[in-house]
Write an enzyme that holds these catalytic residues in place. Structure first.
Site, PDB file in Angstrom:
ATOM      1  N   LYS A 175      35.469 -13.695 121.020  1.00  0.00           N
ATOM      2  CA  LYS A 175      36.203 -13.101 119.898  1.00  0.00           C
ATOM      3  C   LYS A 175      37.019 -11.894 120.325  1.00  0.00           C
ATOM      4  O   LYS A 175      38.121 -11.666 119.821  1.00  0.00           O
ATOM      5  CB  LYS A 175      35.226 -12.699 118.788  1.00  0.00           C
ATOM      6  CG  LYS A 175      34.449 -13.851 118.192  1.00  0.00           C
ATOM      7  CD  LYS A 175      33.471 -13.398 117.129  1.00  0.00           C
ATOM      8  CE  LYS A 175      32.309 -12.597 117.678  1.00  0.00           C
ATOM      9  NZ  LYS A 175      31.432 -13.359 118.588  1.00  0.00           N
ATOM     10  N   GLN A 193      28.551 -11.244 116.901  1.00  0.00           N
ATOM     11  CA  GLN A 193      27.650 -12.400 116.981  1.00  0.00           C
ATOM     12  C   GLN A 193      28.379 -13.670 116.495  1.00  0.00           C
ATOM     13  O   GLN A 193      29.589 -13.743 116.578  1.00  0.00           O
ATOM     14  CB  GLN A 193      26.351 -12.156 116.214  1.00  0.00           C
ATOM     15  CG  GLN A 193      25.391 -11.204 116.893  1.00  0.00           C
ATOM     16  CD  GLN A 193      25.484  -9.788 116.381  1.00  0.00           C
ATOM     17  OE1 GLN A 193      25.837  -9.523 115.251  1.00  0.00           O
ATOM     18  NE2 GLN A 193      25.165  -8.835 117.229  1.00  0.00           N
ATOM     19  N   GLY A 220      28.597  -7.558 122.070  1.00  0.00           N
ATOM     20  CA  GLY A 220      29.427  -7.136 123.199  1.00  0.00           C
ATOM     21  C   GLY A 220      30.684  -7.962 123.284  1.00  0.00           C
ATOM     22  O   GLY A 220      30.627  -9.192 123.352  1.00  0.00           O
ATOM     23  N   HIS A 221      31.839  -7.314 123.207  1.00  0.00           N
ATOM     24  CA  HIS A 221      33.109  -8.005 123.371  1.00  0.00           C
ATOM     25  C   HIS A 221      33.718  -7.601 124.709  1.00  0.00           C
ATOM     26  O   HIS A 221      33.896  -6.420 124.985  1.00  0.00           O
ATOM     27  CB  HIS A 221      34.067  -7.657 122.230  1.00  0.00           C
ATOM     28  CG  HIS A 221      33.676  -8.270 120.924  1.00  0.00           C
ATOM     29  ND1 HIS A 221      34.278  -7.958 119.733  1.00  0.00           N
ATOM     30  CD2 HIS A 221      32.735  -9.196 120.625  1.00  0.00           C
ATOM     31  CE1 HIS A 221      33.717  -8.652 118.756  1.00  0.00           C
ATOM     32  NE2 HIS A 221      32.781  -9.410 119.283  1.00  0.00           N
ATOM     33  N   ASP A 236      29.051 -14.805 121.452  1.00  0.00           N
ATOM     34  CA  ASP A 236      29.611 -14.827 122.809  1.00  0.00           C
ATOM     35  C   ASP A 236      30.753 -15.839 122.944  1.00  0.00           C
ATOM     36  O   ASP A 236      31.013 -16.359 124.028  1.00  0.00           O
ATOM     37  CB  ASP A 236      28.525 -15.152 123.857  1.00  0.00           C
ATOM     38  CG  ASP A 236      27.292 -14.283 123.712  1.00  0.00           C
ATOM     39  OD1 ASP A 236      27.452 -13.055 123.669  1.00  0.00           O
ATOM     40  OD2 ASP A 236      26.184 -14.835 123.625  1.00  0.00           O
TER      41      ASP A 236
END
Length: 417
Positions: A17, A220, A41-42, A14
């Site tokens: 990125k 991650q 999740g991005h 988180d």
């Protein structure tokens, strides 16, 4: 032959990125996602609109980019299909490895059942079947995208898998979907997925030979790495730079630049050691200011001060030559800002992460806070205290800070060269 660059998370995930990949992707021909699943999740913000990506590489926002999901990723077919549909026709722009493993319905059920059985020792997984799918991969009992090409043989394979699952079903007191229902789901979705399935390793090698530029995108963070993270409270894949090679088919010599990404503070989702965690009012203030709720799960993230010891460790693991600091603006308005520069461990001060990480206490250095950095796009325009904070982080970590993000917006990034 053209080499590839790599963006990797340096904390517990988180870190932001997706924004860095988005900022750089316009200059690349290929963006490659190489590990993890839809537990990642991005989030990218474009003109105040949030775009959440879970499986698709962040290069999907650029028409010129070809997007590769590598063999190291585990794939939920429904998630991939639904996510890709929101971007229109991706034929010729999305390529999925035929060697990537498929998350099937029984993986999700088993994930939840295992987590429940651990009770107070629960890992804090997302329950999306990631771990059990990787488990089947390692035990040589998995289903790959290439298996979608022959559904008769695939049915036989799943029948065989279910013979073992009958025992597991009794052990965990869970109810599995029937083989028929699993096959029906696969049969309905396979024709829509197969046009994207290819040998992505050969695809990337050919791109290299043509001199095309490749950007690899991790999911991650390094502190969740299966080998080098805070085991057992880790994810099920190799999240550090070496995972880019095993998860894509690129060779170590093919990686040119490794860019680490870290927040100006620190967060963690799920259970496990987090030395700089702040409970109570301070932790809640960071959580609310940073919008620290999971892109994938919506779970509240644990929040705390920047841990320079952990970041320095992760930068060394990854061979980072530069570091991006995200969410500097979240610290706006704090009177004092802390950075963990060492640990108390077994009666001594140390500046490294011991294997017995659960028994460390942070040693802090305090910095003067600042008023406002939100939206600032040049280093000279930052408050002097924020400039000092960035310069000192660079000294403590020993890695050049090349980018600083000052808001969720796509263009609010300070480039430091």
């Amino acid at each position: 032959m053209c080499m590839a660059d790599l963006i990797v998370g340096i904390q517990w995930g988180d870190e932001g990125k997706g924004k860095i990949v988005d900022a750089l992707a316009g200059g690349y021909d290929y963006v490659v996602r190489y590990q993890g699943g839809h537990n990642a999740g991005h989030t990218i913000v474009v003109d105040s609109k949030k775009i959440a990506l879970h499986l698709l590489p962040s290069g999907v926002l650029y028409e010129r980019c070809k997007n590769v999901i590598g063999n190291g990723v585990v794939i939920n077919l429904e998630q991939l299909l639904n996510e890709s549909k929101s971007f229109g026709n991706l034929q010729g722009r999305l390529f999925v490895s035929d060697k990537a493993h498929i998350i099937l319905p029984y993986h999700e059920i088993l994930d939840i059942a295992k987590e429940k059985s651990r009770q107070s020792a629960a890992i804090g997984t997302t329950g999306k079947g990631i771990g059990p799918c990787y488990g089947d991969k390692v035990s040589r009992n998995g289903v790959r995208l290439m298996d979608l090409k022959n559904l008769i043989t695939l049915r036989e394979k799943i029948d065989s898998i279910y013979q073992h699952l009958q025992y597991v079903q009794t052990l965990y007191d869970m109810e599995l979907p029937s083989v028929q229902s699993v096959m029906e789901r696969i049969e309905s979705i396979a024709p829509q997925i197969l046009p994207f399935v290819t040998d992505t390793t050969q695809l990337l090698w050919a791109a290299q030979n043509r001199g095309e530029k490749i950007l690899c995108e991790g999911a991650q963070g390094s502190m969740l790495d299966i080998d080098h993270g805070t085991y057992p409270f880790v994810t099920s894949s190799t999240t550090i730079a070496s995972g880019a090679c095993s998860g894509s088919g690129l060779a170590p010599r093919d990686i040119a630049h490794v860019i680490g990404v870290a927040k100006a503070y620190c967060t963690r989702v799920g259970n496990g050691i987090f030395p700089t965690q702040e409970d109570g009012e301070l932790g809640e203030r960071l959580r609310q200011a940073g919008g620290e709720f999971g892109t994938t799960t919506g779970r509240a993230r644990r929040c705390g001060w920047f841990d320079a010891v952990a970041v320095r460790y992760a930068c060394r693991l990854n061979g980072c030559e530069s570091l991006s600091i995200m969410k500097l603006d979240v610290l706006d308005g704090f009177e004092r800002v802390k950075v963990c520069v060492g640990y108390e461990y077994e009666g001594k001060e140390i500046d490294y992460i011991p294997t017995d990480y659960d028994n460390v206490k942070p040693i802090y250095r305090e910095f003067a806070g600042w008023d406002k950095t939100c939206g600032v796009r040049t280093f000279s325009a930052l408050p002097s205290q924020a400039q000092h904070y960035i310069k000192e982080l660079e000294k403590i970590i020993g890695v050049k800070i090349s980018m600083v993000s000052t808001s969720p917006e796509r263009d609010d990034i300070i480039m430091l060269g």
